[in-house]
Design a protein around this motif. Structure first.
Motif, short mmCIF file in Angstrom:
data_model
loop_
_atom_site.label_atom_id
_atom_site.label_comp_id
_atom_site.label_asym_id
_atom_site.label_seq_id
_atom_site.Cartn_x
_atom_site.Cartn_y
_atom_site.Cartn_z
N ARG A 145 -59.07 -21.23 -55.68
CA ARG A 145 -59.13 -21.61 -54.28
C ARG A 145 -59.49 -23.21 -54.26
O ARG A 145 -60.25 -23.54 -55.13
CB ARG A 145 -59.90 -21.01 -53.35
CG ARG A 145 -59.35 -19.14 -53.36
CD ARG A 145 -59.87 -18.75 -52.01
NE ARG A 145 -61.25 -18.02 -51.59
CZ ARG A 145 -61.54 -17.44 -50.53
NH1 ARG A 145 -60.63 -17.47 -49.69
NH2 ARG A 145 -62.83 -16.84 -50.85
N THR A 146 -59.12 -23.77 -53.23
CA THR A 146 -59.14 -25.22 -53.21
C THR A 146 -59.73 -25.89 -52.04
O THR A 146 -59.79 -24.81 -51.03
CB THR A 146 -57.96 -26.04 -53.46
OG1 THR A 146 -57.15 -25.71 -52.40
CG2 THR A 146 -57.12 -25.69 -54.78
N ILE A 147 -60.52 -26.75 -51.98
CA ILE A 147 -61.02 -27.48 -50.70
C ILE A 147 -60.80 -28.77 -51.03
O ILE A 147 -61.08 -29.38 -51.94
CB ILE A 147 -62.54 -27.34 -50.69
CG1 ILE A 147 -63.05 -25.97 -50.42
CG2 ILE A 147 -63.13 -28.27 -49.39
CD1 ILE A 147 -64.39 -25.32 -50.60
N GLY A 148 -60.00 -29.22 -49.82
CA GLY A 148 -59.52 -30.62 -50.18
C GLY A 148 -58.62 -30.87 -51.12
O GLY A 148 -58.70 -32.25 -51.53
N GLY A 149 -57.91 -30.12 -51.49
CA GLY A 149 -57.17 -30.29 -52.55
C GLY A 149 -57.61 -29.99 -53.97
O GLY A 149 -56.98 -30.06 -54.96
N ALA A 150 -59.01 -29.97 -54.18
CA ALA A 150 -59.83 -29.85 -55.31
C ALA A 150 -59.79 -28.24 -55.70
O ALA A 150 -60.42 -27.64 -54.87
CB ALA A 150 -60.85 -30.50 -55.41
N ARG A 151 -59.60 -27.99 -57.01
CA ARG A 151 -60.11 -26.84 -57.39
C ARG A 151 -61.39 -26.47 -57.62
O ARG A 151 -62.05 -26.85 -58.73
CB ARG A 151 -59.18 -26.48 -58.84
CG ARG A 151 -57.72 -26.50 -58.77
CD ARG A 151 -56.93 -26.62 -60.01
NE ARG A 151 -56.78 -25.51 -60.65
CZ ARG A 151 -55.98 -24.63 -60.56
NH1 ARG A 151 -54.76 -25.06 -59.94
NH2 ARG A 151 -55.61 -23.47 -61.22
N LEU A 152 -62.16 -25.84 -56.89
CA LEU A 152 -63.39 -25.72 -56.78
C LEU A 152 -64.08 -23.93 -56.97
O LEU A 152 -65.11 -23.85 -57.18
CB LEU A 152 -64.23 -26.15 -55.35
CG LEU A 152 -63.90 -27.69 -54.99
CD1 LEU A 152 -64.60 -28.03 -53.71
CD2 LEU A 152 -64.30 -28.56 -56.36
N ILE A 153 -63.09 -23.16 -56.76
CA ILE A 153 -63.73 -21.78 -56.90
C ILE A 153 -62.59 -21.04 -57.52
O ILE A 153 -61.38 -21.01 -57.46
CB ILE A 153 -63.57 -21.33 -55.34
CG1 ILE A 153 -64.34 -22.10 -54.45
CG2 ILE A 153 -64.06 -19.74 -55.02
CD1 ILE A 153 -63.89 -22.06 -52.82
N TYR A 154 -63.08 -20.14 -58.48
CA TYR A 154 -62.46 -19.26 -59.24
C TYR A 154 -63.01 -17.81 -59.26
O TYR A 154 -64.38 -17.72 -59.33
CB TYR A 154 -62.43 -19.50 -60.79
CG TYR A 154 -61.87 -18.69 -61.75
CD1 TYR A 154 -60.61 -18.22 -61.42
CD2 TYR A 154 -62.60 -18.45 -62.77
CE1 TYR A 154 -59.88 -17.55 -62.49
CE2 TYR A 154 -62.05 -17.32 -63.84
CZ TYR A 154 -60.60 -16.71 -63.63
OH TYR A 154 -60.17 -15.89 -64.50
N GLU A 155 -62.43 -16.79 -58.53
CA GLU A 155 -63.14 -15.42 -58.33
C GLU A 155 -62.23 -14.27 -58.76
O GLU A 155 -61.06 -14.42 -58.74
CB GLU A 155 -63.20 -15.53 -56.78
CG GLU A 155 -62.12 -15.50 -56.11
CD GLU A 155 -62.46 -15.59 -54.37
OE1 GLU A 155 -63.43 -16.11 -54.02
OE2 GLU A 155 -61.61 -15.02 -53.82
#
Length: 233
Positions: free
Chosen positions: A127-137
């Motif tokens: 998942r991304t926030i503001g286009g940045a890949r910040l979450i892998y789950e």
């Protein structure tokens, strides 16, 4: 030891919700009617409803009545997604990648999930926030409780709303443990970062209204510009 009567009332109502007799949004009997039906006092019925409200299983509206709580994408996100922007507001993630599969349960998964399932569905997401890949789950759920989940991809952003609406599994609480770790090759590849980069790992056990552990989730966060917010009371 005899179970307190109000707990018997709670168990009866939870069984009705799980069976689908009481669907999300359904109105419950009044305290008086519930007491009459189950052979308990109105005060006992009231105590049961108050406890169900405290646990987030029902909602009570003054002067109207009690209703089975409805898990919407909005309130599920607010309650269970904890990443916060620098100004303290809730970060809203977007789904970038997803893979849903079925497999045999690992021994450690079967030992923690309700019913010790032989088969599980695994949901892997970036998942991304503001286009940045910040979450892998990675989320793992018992296949027997979520029949056909692997055929529903792509799944909605807020899984817990889907769990309730499609499978009558309402998540009401979670237990989490948090550690700072170095990203391994798999996590680094998913997040597009360097191996050994510091990330935050959150291990979650999610429980439904019957207090069954129905989901195990491992989440890896890049938190350079975000924080994992928790309210304590």
């Amino acid at each position: 030891m005899t179970e307190p009567l109000y707990k018997t009332v709670i168990g009866t109502l939870i069984d009705r919700i799980i069976s689908g007799e009481l669907v999300p949004g359904a109105m419950l009997p009044s305290e008086h009617d519930l007491g009459t039906e189950l052979g308990v006092s109105q005060g006992t019925a009231r105590k049961a409803l108050e406890e169900l409200e405290r646990r987030g299983i029902i909602k009570r509206r003054q002067g109207v009545g009690s209703f089975v709580a409805v898990r919407t994408p909005e309130n599920a996100m607010f309650q269970f997604f904890r990443l916060r922007n620098p100004d303290g507001t809730q970060a809203i993630p977007d789904l970038a990648e997803e893979a849903v599969s079925s497999r045999n349960a690992a021994a450690c998964e079967a030992g923690q999930l309700s019913g010790a399932p032989e088969k599980v569905h695994e949901i892997v997401r970036v998942r991304t926030i503001g286009g940045a890949r910040l979450i892998y789950e990675k989320s793992v759920v018992p296949a027997v409780l979520f029949p056909g989940l692997d055929q529903r991809a792509p799944l909605p952003n807020a899984l817990y709303a889907l769990y309730q609406q499609a499978f009558r599994i309402a998540i009401v609480r979670a237990e989490e443990s948090i550690r700072a770790i170095a990203a391994d090759q798999e996590t680094a590849s998913a997040l597009g970062c360097a191996v050994s980069r510091p990330v935050m790992r959150v291990e979650r056990k999610a429980f439904d209204i019957a207090d069954r552990c129905v989901e195990l989730r491992s989440s890896f966060y890049v938190t350079d510009h975000h924080a994992y917010g928790i309210s304590l009371s």
